[in-house]
Scaffold this motif. Structure first.
Motif, PDB file in Angstrom:
ATOM      1  N   ILE A  61       0.855  -1.173   0.000  1.00  0.00           N
ATOM      2  CA  ILE A  61       0.000   0.000   0.000  1.00  0.00           C
ATOM      3  C   ILE A  61       0.900   1.235   0.000  1.00  0.00           C
ATOM      4  CG2 ILE A  61      -0.169   0.161   2.531  1.00  0.00           C
ATOM      5  CD1 ILE A  61      -3.148   0.859   2.163  1.00  0.00           C
ATOM      6  N   ASP A  62       0.465   2.306  -0.627  1.00  0.00           N
ATOM      7  CA  ASP A  62       1.301   3.500  -0.692  1.00  0.00           C
ATOM      8  C   ASP A  62       1.496   4.124   0.680  1.00  0.00           C
ATOM      9  OD1 ASP A  62       1.770   3.343  -3.385  1.00  0.00           O
ATOM     10  OD2 ASP A  62       0.074   4.630  -3.931  1.00  0.00           O
ATOM     11  N   SER A  63       0.408   4.223   1.447  1.00  0.00           N
ATOM     12  CA  SER A  63       0.511   4.851   2.759  1.00  0.00           C
ATOM     13  C   SER A  63      -0.712   4.517   3.594  1.00  0.00           C
ATOM     14  CB  SER A  63       0.652   6.373   2.626  1.00  0.00           C
ATOM     15  OG  SER A  63      -0.525   6.923   2.060  1.00  0.00           O
ATOM     16  N   PHE A  64      -0.581   4.662   4.894  1.00  0.00           N
ATOM     17  CA  PHE A  64      -1.724   4.565   5.803  1.00  0.00           C
ATOM     18  C   PHE A  64      -1.400   5.412   7.032  1.00  0.00           C
ATOM     19  CE2 PHE A  64       1.065   1.240   7.337  1.00  0.00           C
ATOM     20  CZ  PHE A  64       0.932   1.277   8.719  1.00  0.00           C
ATOM     21  N   SER A  65      -2.398   5.616   7.878  1.00  0.00           N
ATOM     22  CA  SER A  65      -2.193   6.487   9.037  1.00  0.00           C
ATOM     23  C   SER A  65      -2.828   5.896  10.290  1.00  0.00           C
ATOM     24  CB  SER A  65      -2.781   7.870   8.760  1.00  0.00           C
ATOM     25  OG  SER A  65      -4.174   7.758   8.493  1.00  0.00           O
ATOM     26  N   PHE A  66      -2.224   6.206  11.422  1.00  0.00           N
ATOM     27  CA  PHE A  66      -2.748   5.835  12.738  1.00  0.00           C
ATOM     28  C   PHE A  66      -2.827   7.085  13.597  1.00  0.00           C
ATOM     29  CE2 PHE A  66      -3.108   1.473  12.151  1.00  0.00           C
ATOM     30  CZ  PHE A  66      -3.361   0.790  13.329  1.00  0.00           C
ATOM     31  N   ALA A  67      -3.810   7.135  14.466  1.00  0.00           N
ATOM     32  CA  ALA A  67      -3.963   8.274  15.362  1.00  0.00           C
ATOM     33  C   ALA A  67      -3.218   8.027  16.664  1.00  0.00           C
ATOM     34  CB  ALA A  67      -5.439   8.523  15.647  1.00  0.00           C
ATOM     35  N   LEU A  68      -2.611   9.067  17.189  1.00  0.00           N
ATOM     36  CA  LEU A  68      -1.988   9.053  18.515  1.00  0.00           C
ATOM     37  C   LEU A  68      -2.787   9.969  19.430  1.00  0.00           C
ATOM     38  CD1 LEU A  68       1.842   9.466  17.779  1.00  0.00           C
ATOM     39  CD2 LEU A  68       0.726   7.437  18.700  1.00  0.00           C
ATOM     40  N   ASP A  82       6.344   5.345  27.371  1.00  0.00           N
ATOM     41  CA  ASP A  82       4.918   5.629  27.334  1.00  0.00           C
ATOM     42  C   ASP A  82       4.361   5.112  26.005  1.00  0.00           C
ATOM     43  OD1 ASP A  82       2.474   6.560  28.122  1.00  0.00           O
ATOM     44  OD2 ASP A  82       3.062   8.671  28.253  1.00  0.00           O
ATOM     45  N   TYR A  83       3.052   4.985  25.947  1.00  0.00           N
ATOM     46  CA  TYR A  83       2.404   4.436  24.756  1.00  0.00           C
ATOM     47  C   TYR A  83       2.737   5.211  23.477  1.00  0.00           C
ATOM     48  CZ  TYR A  83      -0.545   1.358  27.641  1.00  0.00           C
ATOM     49  OH  TYR A  83      -0.994   0.391  28.499  1.00  0.00           O
ATOM     50  N   PRO A  84       2.614   6.540  23.432  1.00  0.00           N
ATOM     51  CA  PRO A  84       2.921   7.247  22.181  1.00  0.00           C
ATOM     52  C   PRO A  84       4.370   7.061  21.756  1.00  0.00           C
ATOM     53  CG  PRO A  84       1.639   8.643  23.645  1.00  0.00           C
ATOM     54  CD  PRO A  84       2.065   7.461  24.463  1.00  0.00           C
ATOM     55  N   ASP A  85       5.289   7.152  22.726  1.00  0.00           N
ATOM     56  CA  ASP A  85       6.706   7.018  22.405  1.00  0.00           C
ATOM     57  C   ASP A  85       7.006   5.652  21.793  1.00  0.00           C
ATOM     58  OD1 ASP A  85       6.379   9.176  24.085  1.00  0.00           O
ATOM     59  OD2 ASP A  85       7.861   8.557  25.560  1.00  0.00           O
ATOM     60  N   ASN A  86       6.613   4.611  22.515  1.00  0.00           N
ATOM     61  CA  ASN A  86       7.046   3.273  22.135  1.00  0.00           C
ATOM     62  C   ASN A  86       6.347   2.717  20.908  1.00  0.00           C
ATOM     63  OD1 ASN A  86       7.654   2.969  25.480  1.00  0.00           O
ATOM     64  ND2 ASN A  86       9.177   2.236  24.045  1.00  0.00           N
ATOM     65  N   GLN A  87       5.087   3.083  20.659  1.00  0.00           N
ATOM     66  CA  GLN A  87       4.431   2.519  19.479  1.00  0.00           C
ATOM     67  C   GLN A  87       5.003   3.102  18.192  1.00  0.00           C
ATOM     68  OE1 GLN A  87       0.218   3.903  18.475  1.00  0.00           O
ATOM     69  NE2 GLN A  87       0.355   4.522  20.622  1.00  0.00           N
ATOM     70  N   VAL A  88       5.587   4.291  18.276  1.00  0.00           N
ATOM     71  CA  VAL A  88       6.312   4.849  17.133  1.00  0.00           C
ATOM     72  C   VAL A  88       7.698   4.214  17.048  1.00  0.00           C
ATOM     73  CG1 VAL A  88       7.274   6.930  16.086  1.00  0.00           C
ATOM     74  CG2 VAL A  88       5.055   7.030  17.256  1.00  0.00           C
ATOM     75  N   GLY A 232       3.501  18.591  17.457  1.00  0.00           N
ATOM     76  CA  GLY A 232       2.107  18.927  17.720  1.00  0.00           C
ATOM     77  C   GLY A 232       1.152  18.502  16.636  1.00  0.00           C
ATOM     78  N   GLU A 233       1.680  17.948  15.544  1.00  0.00           N
ATOM     79  CA  GLU A 233       0.826  17.615  14.403  1.00  0.00           C
ATOM     80  C   GLU A 233       0.958  16.154  13.970  1.00  0.00           C
ATOM     81  OE1 GLU A 233       0.371  18.921   9.700  1.00  0.00           O
ATOM     82  OE2 GLU A 233       1.152  20.375  11.150  1.00  0.00           O
ATOM     83  N   SER A 234       2.158  15.717  13.614  1.00  0.00           N
ATOM     84  CA  SER A 234       2.285  14.371  13.058  1.00  0.00           C
ATOM     85  C   SER A 234       3.740  13.914  13.035  1.00  0.00           C
ATOM     86  CB  SER A 234       1.725  14.317  11.636  1.00  0.00           C
ATOM     87  OG  SER A 234       2.500  15.140  10.769  1.00  0.00           O
ATOM     88  N   LEU A 235       3.892  12.599  12.878  1.00  0.00           N
ATOM     89  CA  LEU A 235       5.197  11.998  12.601  1.00  0.00           C
ATOM     90  C   LEU A 235       5.018  11.120  11.374  1.00  0.00           C
ATOM     91  CD1 LEU A 235       4.779  11.794  15.988  1.00  0.00           C
ATOM     92  CD2 LEU A 235       7.187  11.145  15.771  1.00  0.00           C
ATOM     93  N   THR A 236       5.918  11.248  10.416  1.00  0.00           N
ATOM     94  CA  THR A 236       5.845  10.460   9.200  1.00  0.00           C
ATOM     95  C   THR A 236       7.051   9.542   9.107  1.00  0.00           C
ATOM     96  OG1 THR A 236       4.638  12.214   8.042  1.00  0.00           O
ATOM     97  CG2 THR A 236       5.706  10.527   6.687  1.00  0.00           C
ATOM     98  N   PHE A 257       1.684   9.020  11.723  1.00  0.00           N
ATOM     99  CA  PHE A 257       1.002   9.096  13.010  1.00  0.00           C
ATOM    100  C   PHE A 257       0.423  10.496  13.146  1.00  0.00           C
ATOM    101  CE2 PHE A 257       4.062   5.690  13.808  1.00  0.00           C
ATOM    102  CZ  PHE A 257       3.279   4.758  14.483  1.00  0.00           C
ATOM    103  N   SER A 258      -0.895  10.589  13.212  1.00  0.00           N
ATOM    104  CA  SER A 258      -1.548  11.882  13.397  1.00  0.00           C
ATOM    105  C   SER A 258      -1.798  12.099  14.887  1.00  0.00           C
ATOM    106  CB  SER A 258      -2.879  11.922  12.637  1.00  0.00           C
ATOM    107  OG  SER A 258      -2.676  11.794  11.251  1.00  0.00           O
ATOM    108  N   ILE A 259      -1.320  13.213  15.403  1.00  0.00           N
ATOM    109  CA  ILE A 259      -1.458  13.515  16.823  1.00  0.00           C
ATOM    110  C   ILE A 259      -2.799  14.197  17.046  1.00  0.00           C
ATOM    111  CG2 ILE A 259      -0.460  14.756  18.777  1.00  0.00           C
ATOM    112  CD1 ILE A 259       2.236  14.634  17.144  1.00  0.00           C
ATOM    113  N   ILE A 260      -3.732  13.495  17.716  1.00  0.00           N
ATOM    114  CA  ILE A 260      -5.088  14.009  17.919  1.00  0.00           C
ATOM    115  C   ILE A 260      -5.460  13.826  19.390  1.00  0.00           C
ATOM    116  CG2 ILE A 260      -7.458  13.988  17.084  1.00  0.00           C
ATOM    117  CD1 ILE A 260      -6.525  12.465  14.621  1.00  0.00           C
ATOM    118  N   PRO A 261      -5.127  14.779  20.253  1.00  0.00           N
ATOM    119  CA  PRO A 261      -5.376  14.626  21.681  1.00  0.00           C
ATOM    120  C   PRO A 261      -6.854  14.535  22.063  1.00  0.00           C
ATOM    121  CG  PRO A 261      -3.746  16.335  21.274  1.00  0.00           C
ATOM    122  CD  PRO A 261      -4.368  16.003  19.952  1.00  0.00           C
ATOM    123  N   ASP A 262      -7.718  15.239  21.331  1.00  0.00           N
ATOM    124  CA  ASP A 262      -9.140  15.234  21.663  1.00  0.00           C
ATOM    125  C   ASP A 262      -9.786  13.922  21.230  1.00  0.00           C
ATOM    126  OD1 ASP A 262     -11.644  16.893  22.450  1.00  0.00           O
ATOM    127  OD2 ASP A 262     -12.151  16.046  20.488  1.00  0.00           O
TER     128      ASP A 262
END
Length: 554
Positions: A61-68, A82-88, A232-236, A257-262
């Motif tokens: 697949i060309d690309s996909f995304s996951f929310a953090l 922590d979860y955000p750190d390690n899953q990346v 504050g936005e994303s990691l690619t 990884f899209s950073i979406i705190p809400d």
């Protein structure tokens, strides 16, 4: 593994493991469930089952995304806690050993390891492995990476994995030898996580204190390389075409990884299809996510239990009878229903079976069957409080506005305490102050209880009981039991997994009787997998295993 320092931001222990949906899981034909369960009784509000594998991808697949739910505090392996750190990080950096989705350990950057004597571990590194800048992996890189965690000036979150290490030296062109002060079975168990990550020595030296942040990044050996970090936005991440393991070559050219705190915004992103998935989805949103037609709500095996930490053994809870009484007074089925809509199971112990994979059958029976069951019994609990002379005594419970489960557990604990003649004051603090409970002894002064969801990072249940020994940093209440300490210390020095499991089972029995922490429940790890993608093996190992490399086109 014991912990000596927490990463900044939300503690890994406070995140809700059962923070996902409770709708009836309608497994698609592309999903294979290996086991299942439901809570049964009045607390059961949802059918659920564990999913350990999904259908193989039909192609790349060309690309996909996951929310953090939050931005990683760091990608520095020494602090990733922590979860955000390690899953990346799990998809970018690699360890000497690999913690697999079934929580087994296998060779990673080390093609083999040996324990020639009780005080020695020898790791033979793979040839042909390169870092993302193209430079080859060497034994010098491994020595530098490991010694860095031992450096007190670094203050690594994973220092305690190395607490018994005497020396780390290069003993061959691709060989590293670790000498320990005492026999330590747990050191090798920790080499499948962040404590075993190997980074380029040159990169560590060049980046210095900036290593692992959003500007300096990292230079590791994983199937993905860090392409861009927009704070504050994303990691690619982008596929690393020079990756050594052909079986785990990334099936996507890129992932974001899209950073979406809400939480609402995060759920809406999944429902709209603008992100393809997320770990730890909000429980209350699972029905609408499942009904959205955009993908599937899945439940993965977890190594976590939700518990009440007894943080003051010098107070009222220093009497075992009061601890037992409080656990018997708690409406744990009600907590399970209110906190996770019935997804999960009541537990009287502090581990899950996921981390008992190398145990003997006899040890597992001892650990999970030959224990005390703390069914709700208010009359018996009240009598125990009276016998302890604790009627009318006050407890202080600290909570934070972090999630629905925090509120549910605090109110249930208040009701339980009052029902057996105890007074309980609930003190609400900020999330940052709550996090400090795990790292700062002064933050626990005057505090009797707080809630945690505690997961294990190695495939050995002994990790849990190592942290409850007398004087250990994570023994937050100062609990001490000579028989327990002797049992755990003997287990640490026992290299044979089956023999070690017998001792670990005994430690679990002692903890079940003495209740240094009060176990509440276990729950699966929830996630959402969008309809565009498949291939993932859902597991708590997503914190250390390169799970994103498995994902391709459905």
């Amino acid at each position: 593994m014991t912990r000596t320092r927490l990463a900044s931001g939300a503690s890994r222990h406070l995140i809700r493991v059962a923070a996902a949906g409770a709708a009836a899981l309608v497994a698609a034909a592309s999903l294979t469930a290996c086991s299942g369960g439901s809570t049964g009784g009045a607390a059961a509000t949802a059918e659920w089952k564990l999913t350990t594998t999904t259908a193989k991808p039909s192609g790349d697949i060309d690309s996909f995304s996951f929310a953090l739910y939050a931005e990683p505090a760091t990608l520095d392996y020494a602090y990733a806690f922590d979860y955000p750190d390690n899953q990346v990080l799990a998809n970018v950096c690699e360890s000497l050993l690999r913690l697999n989705p079934d929580y087994s350990l296998s060779p990673g950057l080390a093609k083999s390891f040996a324990n020639p004597d009780p005080l020695t571990w020898v790791y033979e590194l793979r040839d042909g492995v390169t870092f993302h800048d193209g430079t080859p992996l060497t034994a010098a890189d491994a020595v530098a990476s490991m010694q860095r965690i031992m450096d007190p000036q670094v203050g690594s979150s994973w220092f305690s994995v190395y607490q018994n290490v005497e020396s780390i030296t290069q003993t061959g062109p691709m060989e590293v030898t670790v000498k320990t002060k005492i026999p330590d079975s747990q050191f090798n168990q920790g080499m499948g996580g962040s404590a075993g990550v190997i980074e380029s020595a040159a990169t560590l030296a060049a980046k210095g204190k900036d290593y692992g942040n959003s500007t300096a990044g990292v230079n590791c050996t994983g199937p993905f390389a860090l392409k861009e970090w927009k704070s504050g936005e994303s990691l690619t991440l982008e596929r690393y075409d020079g990756y050594w393991d052909k079986e785990l070559r990334a099936k996507s050219k890129e992932m974001t990884f899209s950073i979406i705190p809400d939480a609402t915004a995060r759920v809406n992103a999944m429902k709209s299809g603008s992100v393809d998935g997320s770990w730890q989805i909000p429980m209350e949103s699972a029905p609408q996510l499942q009904a959205s037609g955009k993908g599937d709500v899945l439940y993965a095996p977890s190594s976590a239990t939700s518990d009440l930490v007894v943080s003051n053994m010098k107070g009222v809870l220093g009497d075992k009878r009061v601890r037992q009484a409080l656990l018997m007074a708690l409406d744990r089925p009600g907590i399970l229903k209110g906190a996770s809509q019935g997804v999960g199971e009541i537990s009287d112990v502090l581990t899950t079976k996921l981390v008992w994979g190398t145990a003997s059958e006899a040890a597992k029976k001892t650990a999970f069957d030959d224990i005390t069951r703390y069914k709700q019994d208010l009359a018996k609990a009240k009598k125990l409080v009276e016998e302890a002379g604790a009627t009318g005594k006050e407890l202080v419970y600290v909570t934070a506005p972090i999630g629905n489960d925090f509120s549910v557990v605090s109110q249930a604990t208040l009701a339980a305490a009052q029902s057996i003649g105890l007074k309980l004051t609930i003190k609400t603090v900020s999330p940052a102050q709550y996090t400090a409970l795990f790292s700062d002894p002064s933050a626990r002064e005057g505090v009797d209880l707080f809630y945690t969801v505690w997961y294990l990072s190695s495939p050995d249940a002994l990790e849990m009981y190592g942290v409850l020994r007398t004087g250990d940093f994570s023994n937050y209440g100062g609990w001490s039991d000579a028989e327990f300490d002797k049992t755990v210390n003997e287990a640490v020095g026992t290299m044979d997994p089956a023999a070690r499991s017998v001792l670990t089972a005994k430690a679990q029995q002692i903890a079940n009787e003495e209740l240094p922490w009060l176990p509440l429940a276990t729950g699966p790890l929830p996630l959402f997998l969008g309809k565009r993608i498949t291939g993932l093996d859902p597991s708590m190992a997503f914190l250390y295993y390169p799970w994103a490399a498995q994902i391709g086109k459905r």
